[in-house]
Design an enzyme around this catalytic site. Structure first.
Site: not given
Ligand code: NAP
Length: 252
Positions: A147, A161
Site C-alpha cells: 500500500s 496497517y
Molecule cells: P477487499 O475488497 O476488502 O477484499 C479483501 C479480500 O481479502 C476478500 O476476498 C476477503 O475475503 C479476503 N480476506 C480478508 N481477510 C482475510 C483472511 N483473514 N483470510 C483470508 N482471506 C481474507 O480488499 P481490497 O481493497 O481489494 O484489498 C486487497 C489488498 O489491497 C489488501 O492487501 C489491501 O491492504 C491492499 N490495498 C487496498 C487499498 C484500497 O484502498 N482498497 C489500498 C492499498 C492497498 P472475504 O470476502 O471472505 O471477506
C-alpha cells in the site's frame, strides 16, 4: 481440458474474490490463467465470481480459509495443489484495515489482527509460495500487495496497517534476493486508495471520495487499474522485474 494438458498458468490469489483480488482474477482469466481464489468468509461473493469465471470458460477453484492461521494457509495451498498439481504464480493480496482512527484510540486487539493479516500472514503465504516453487523447480512469480500507506504512514488513519505494509515492502526486497538465483521473481504493487469495500468494512464507506482531494489525478483508483499492474508482473514481459514494488498512487 485440464490445466496440465493446456499448459494454462495456474495462479493462486489470496483474497481473490472481492476488490483488487477479484479484478485481478477477471484479468488473469481473460489472459487464459487457471485460478485458485482464496477468501475468508464471504461465500456469496466467492461463489458468484466463480460462477461468472466458469461461465466464461475459466477453470477456477475457490477455497474459504482464514489466512491468519497456519491451518488456513495450509488448507488453501493443499487444496490448490491437490486440484492442479503445481502453482505458477501467487498473488499475496488478502488484507484488511478493520478500523480507522489515531493509533492511541485503536483497540489493541484490532492492532494485532491488522498486523497479523497484513504482515504475519503475508510473510507466511510468501514462505509457502516459494517453498512450493522451489520444490517443483518452477520459475514462479510472487506478487505481494502492499500500500502507499507503507511510505506515508497513514497518520490518524491506521499507522499500524502502514507499518505492516512497510514490512511487506521489506519482504518483497529481501525474499526476491533469496530466491532470484532459482529463477523465482518476487515483486510488489503499492496501491493508493482504491474503490473497494475495504473502506466500508472499516466503517468509512466514503473514504475514496474524501481521499480524492489529496490525489493529484483527483480520484481514487478503480480495482482494475491495480489489477493491470499485477497482471503485467506475472507475464514474461516483466522477466527482469524483481525485488521492487510498483507504486500505483495517482501521483500522490
Ligand atoms: P477487499 O475488497 O476488502 O477484499 C479483501 C479480500 O481479502 C476478500 O476476498 C476477503 O475475503 C479476503 N480476506 C480478508 N481477510 C482475510 C483472511 N483473514 N483470510 C483470508 N482471506 C481474507 O480488499 P481490497 O481493497 O481489494 O484489498 C486487497 C489488498 O489491497 C489488501 O492487501 C489491501 O491492504 C491492499 N490495498 C487496498 C487499498 C484500497 O484502498 N482498497 C489500498 C492499498 C492497498 P472475504 O470476502 O471472505 O471477506
Amino acid at each position: 481440458m485440464s490445466a496440465a494438458e493446456n499448459h494454462a498458468p495456474v495462479t493462486l490469489i489470496t483474497g481473490g474474490t472481492r476488490g483488487i483480488g477479484a479484478a485481478t482474477a477477471r484479468r488473469l482469466a481473460a489472459a487464459g490463467h487457471t485460478l485458485v481464489l482464496g477468501y475468508r468468509g464471504n461465500t456469496t461473493a466467492a461463489q458468484a465470481l466463480a460462477a461468472e469465471l466458469a461461465e466464461a470458460g475459466t477453470e477456477v477453484l475457490v477455497v474459504g480459509a482464514d489466512l491468519s492461521t497456519d491451518a488456513g494457509i495450509d488448507t488453501l495451498f493443499t487444496a490448490a495443489l491437490e486440484r492442479f498439481g503445481h502453482l505458477d504464480n501467487v498473488v499475496n493480496n488478502a488484507g484488511a484495515t478493520l478500523h480507522i482512527g489515531p493509533l492511541a484510540e485503536t483497540p489493541s486487539d484490532i492492532v494485532r489482527e491488522v498486523i497479523n493479516i497484513n504482515l504475519t500472514s503475508a510473510v507466511l503465504v510468501a514462505r509457502r509460495a516459494v517453498r512450493e516453487f522451489l520444490a517443483a523447480e518452477t520459475p514462479g512469480v510472487l506478487v505481494n500487495v502492499s500500500s502507499t500507506a507503507a511510505r506515508n504512514g497513514s497518520p490518524n488513519t491506521y499507522v499500524h496497517y502502514a507499518a505492516a505494509k512497510a514490512g511487506v515492502d521489506a519482504l518483497t526486497q529481501g525474499l526476491a534476493a533469496e530466491v532470484a538465483p532459482h529463477g523465482i521473481r518476487v515483486v510488489g504493487v503499492a496501491p493508493g486508495t482504491t474503490m473497494t469495500d475495504i473502506h466500508a468494512d472499516a466503517g468509512e464507506a466514503d473514504r475514496p471520495k474524501k481521499a480524492a482531494a489529496r490525489i493529484p489525478l483527483g480520484r481514487a483508483a478503480e480495482p482494475d487499474e491495480i489489477a493491470a499492474a499485477i497482471a503485467w508482473l506475472v507475464t514474461p514481459d516483466a522477466s527482469y522485474t524483481a525485488g521492487t514494488t510498483i507504486r500505483l498512487s495517482g501521483g500522490a
